[in-house]
Enzyme design. Structure first.
Site, mmCIF file in Angstrom:
data_model
loop_
_atom_site.group_PDB
_atom_site.id
_atom_site.type_symbol
_atom_site.label_atom_id
_atom_site.label_comp_id
_atom_site.label_asym_id
_atom_site.label_seq_id
_atom_site.Cartn_x
_atom_site.Cartn_y
_atom_site.Cartn_z
ATOM 1 N N HIS A 145 0.830 -1.195 0.000
ATOM 2 C CA HIS A 145 0.000 0.000 0.000
ATOM 3 C C HIS A 145 0.876 1.261 0.000
ATOM 4 O O HIS A 145 2.071 1.196 0.297
ATOM 5 C CB HIS A 145 -0.935 -0.029 1.207
ATOM 6 C CG HIS A 145 -2.024 -1.049 1.048
ATOM 7 N ND1 HIS A 145 -2.989 -1.255 2.003
ATOM 8 C CD2 HIS A 145 -2.303 -1.908 0.027
ATOM 9 C CE1 HIS A 145 -3.828 -2.205 1.583
ATOM 10 N NE2 HIS A 145 -3.421 -2.620 0.388
ATOM 11 N N GLU A 177 1.171 3.793 1.948
ATOM 12 C CA GLU A 177 1.825 4.177 3.201
ATOM 13 C C GLU A 177 3.163 3.464 3.348
ATOM 14 O O GLU A 177 4.147 4.027 3.834
ATOM 15 C CB GLU A 177 0.934 3.807 4.400
ATOM 16 C CG GLU A 177 -0.398 4.534 4.465
ATOM 17 C CD GLU A 177 -1.511 3.788 3.738
ATOM 18 O OE1 GLU A 177 -1.249 3.226 2.648
ATOM 19 O OE2 GLU A 177 -2.639 3.796 4.243
ATOM 20 N N CYS A 230 -5.525 1.282 6.136
ATOM 21 C CA CYS A 230 -6.303 0.070 6.401
ATOM 22 C C CYS A 230 -5.858 -0.567 7.711
ATOM 23 O O CYS A 230 -4.728 -0.390 8.159
ATOM 24 C CB CYS A 230 -6.168 -0.912 5.247
ATOM 25 S SG CYS A 230 -4.503 -1.569 5.050
ATOM 26 N N TRP A 269 -16.415 11.594 -38.620
ATOM 27 C CA TRP A 269 -16.229 11.658 -37.184
ATOM 28 C C TRP A 269 -17.118 12.746 -36.624
ATOM 29 O O TRP A 269 -17.398 13.716 -37.310
ATOM 30 C CB TRP A 269 -14.772 11.999 -36.825
ATOM 31 C CG TRP A 269 -13.852 10.900 -37.235
ATOM 32 C CD1 TRP A 269 -13.077 10.836 -38.350
ATOM 33 C CD2 TRP A 269 -13.608 9.689 -36.513
ATOM 34 N NE1 TRP A 269 -12.358 9.662 -38.357
ATOM 35 C CE2 TRP A 269 -12.666 8.941 -37.235
ATOM 36 C CE3 TRP A 269 -14.091 9.170 -35.297
ATOM 37 C CZ2 TRP A 269 -12.203 7.689 -36.810
ATOM 38 C CZ3 TRP A 269 -13.618 7.942 -34.882
ATOM 39 C CH2 TRP A 269 -12.686 7.211 -35.638
ATOM 40 N N LEU A 285 -28.681 1.266 -26.052
ATOM 41 C CA LEU A 285 -28.086 0.852 -24.778
ATOM 42 C C LEU A 285 -28.069 2.024 -23.788
ATOM 43 O O LEU A 285 -28.411 1.859 -22.615
ATOM 44 C CB LEU A 285 -26.667 0.327 -25.012
ATOM 45 C CG LEU A 285 -25.908 -0.145 -23.779
ATOM 46 C CD1 LEU A 285 -26.632 -1.302 -23.091
ATOM 47 C CD2 LEU A 285 -24.485 -0.571 -24.140
#
Ligand code: AOF
Ligand code: ZN
Length: 382
Positions: free
Chosen positions: A58, A60, A83, A178, A311
């Site tokens: 992590h 830290e 954590c 485009w 969608l």
């Protein structure tokens, strides 16, 4: 003697640096969050670190290693609550306490139910000064995907649309090449690189035959999965998406049951089939999100949806879109052009799902609008 309960201007500057460090992990930490940490003494930076990818140490730990013995009595700025659980790596709270850090300035609390404030309490119980909520909005924005997935196990869904000023994604012939210019298209590739998955409907897959890969994006990132919602398995095994030389897995979500020859052909071409039938012969979109978030080897925590209109309309109508990125090009295509979002059946503007504009930026000749679902308008749970 305890120190100030609020962060100083200098500590905020260290947090800004920690946020920039966190972003170095963009596109690689999933399903973990992006986290940055800075060990400092006054204005002096003693160690920097960020979380490079899931399974590795992590942030830290990297910052503490870089600071070495100088960490004793120093402070730390970290973008996420340290954590306090043992996962793939040991608890950061223990590492911070063992290193002799006296004061920890935290941006966001870790919504992981295994942490969720307990990391801060552990530090305080060990006599470490803790200030949290420093630049929290920036830190939460950075980890919007992780924050969603870790509590609901569903991906954060961003709908990206490239339209004319009047909201058309193609001319009346269906031609869309485009709409937006190079700067907006480059931005889309960066968005793909930062996502775990890129999704289109089968209509778009058939019309444009896209690769859905992220191209020309600097830095390190994992190739996103490329997904098609294809209720009736109309995608041919010859689609460019299935070119074996392209990076990133291909996932086809379908309502067709297992055992169908069309499914076999796609699987033989390298696609992973997800069977998520809805009631109406179409793919169950909520079920799809649940399945993607639960994917065993590599869960999809962030999904970039690139259309088409059918969608997009189905996702919006079901309240499944968390954020919208709209690229608008400076021309009009008229009512005979193709609408960006399919029918929503709304009777009044007040009935429309509300968004909050977070940012507006010019990209070459085009304009990017980033909007988020308004607070309180949470997605319907399944
Ligand atoms: C931190 N610093 O840099 C990160 C944290 O499987 P593990 O051991 O990597 O644990 C993953 C969990 O740890 C993740 O879900 C989140 O709660 C936290 N991530 N915490 O203090 C970090 N990446
Ligand atoms: Zn940790």
């Amino acid at each position: 003697m305890s120190g100030p309960r609020e962060a100083s201007a200098g500590e905020r500057a260290h947090m800004a640096l920690a946020l920039r460090l966190a972003a170095e992990g963009r596109g690689r930490t999933s399903p973990n969050p992006m986290v940055g940490a800075v060990v400092f003494d006054g204005e002096r930076v003693l160690g920097e670190g960020f979380h490079p990818r899931a399974g590795e140490p992590h942030a830290e730990v990297f910052a503490l290693r870089a600071a070495g013995e100088r960490a004793r009595g120093a402070s730390m700025a970290v973008t996420l609550e340290p954590c306090c659980h043992t996962g793939r790596t040991g608890p950061c709270t223990d590492a911070v306490i063992a290193a002799g850090i006296r004061r920890v300035v935290v941006a966001a609390v870790d919504p992981n139910p295994l942490v969720a404030g307990e990391g801060l309490r552990r530090l305080e119980a060990a006599g470490v000064e803790v200030v949290s909520g420093v630049m929290a909005a920036e830190a939460e924005r950075l980890n919007e995907a992780f924050n969603r997935w870790i509590v609901s196990r569903r991906p954060f869904v961003t709908l990206k649309l490239a339209t004319s000023l009047d909201g058309r994604i193609a001319a009346r012939t269906g031609s869309s090449r485009w709409i937006t210019g190079p700067a907006a298209r480059a931005r889309v590739h960066a968005l793909r690189a930062a996502s775990d998955g890129v999704l289109v409907g089968v209509g778009t897959a058939l019309a444009d035959d896209p690769q859905l890969t992220a191209r020309d994006v600097p830095g390190l990132w994992d190739p996103p999965a490329r997904l098609v919602v294809d209720s009736q398995l109309r995608l041919p095994a010859t689609a460019r998406l299935l070119d074996a030389t392209l990076p990133g897995p291909v996932i086809v979500a379908t309502a067709v049951p297992p055992g169908d020859p069309r499914g076999h052909a796609l699987a033989a071409a390298g696609a992973e089939l997800l069977h998520v039938p809805g009631d109406d012969g179409r793919v169950d979109l909520e079920g799809l999100l649940v399945a993607l978030g639960a994917r065993a080897d590599k869960p999809i925590t962030s999904l970039l949806v690139e259309g088409g209109g059918v969608l997009a309309g189905a996702l919006v109508a079901r309240g499944l879109v968390d954020a919208l990125i709209l690229h608008k090009a400076p021309f009009l295509l008229g009512a005979d052009g193709v609408a960006a979002v399919g029918p929503l059946g709304l009777d009044a503007p007040g009935d429309a799902p509300r968004l909050v504009v977070a940012a507006v930026e010019r990209l070459g000749d085009d304009v990017e609008i980033v909007a988020h679902r308004a607070a309180g308008a949470a997605s319907r749970e399944v």
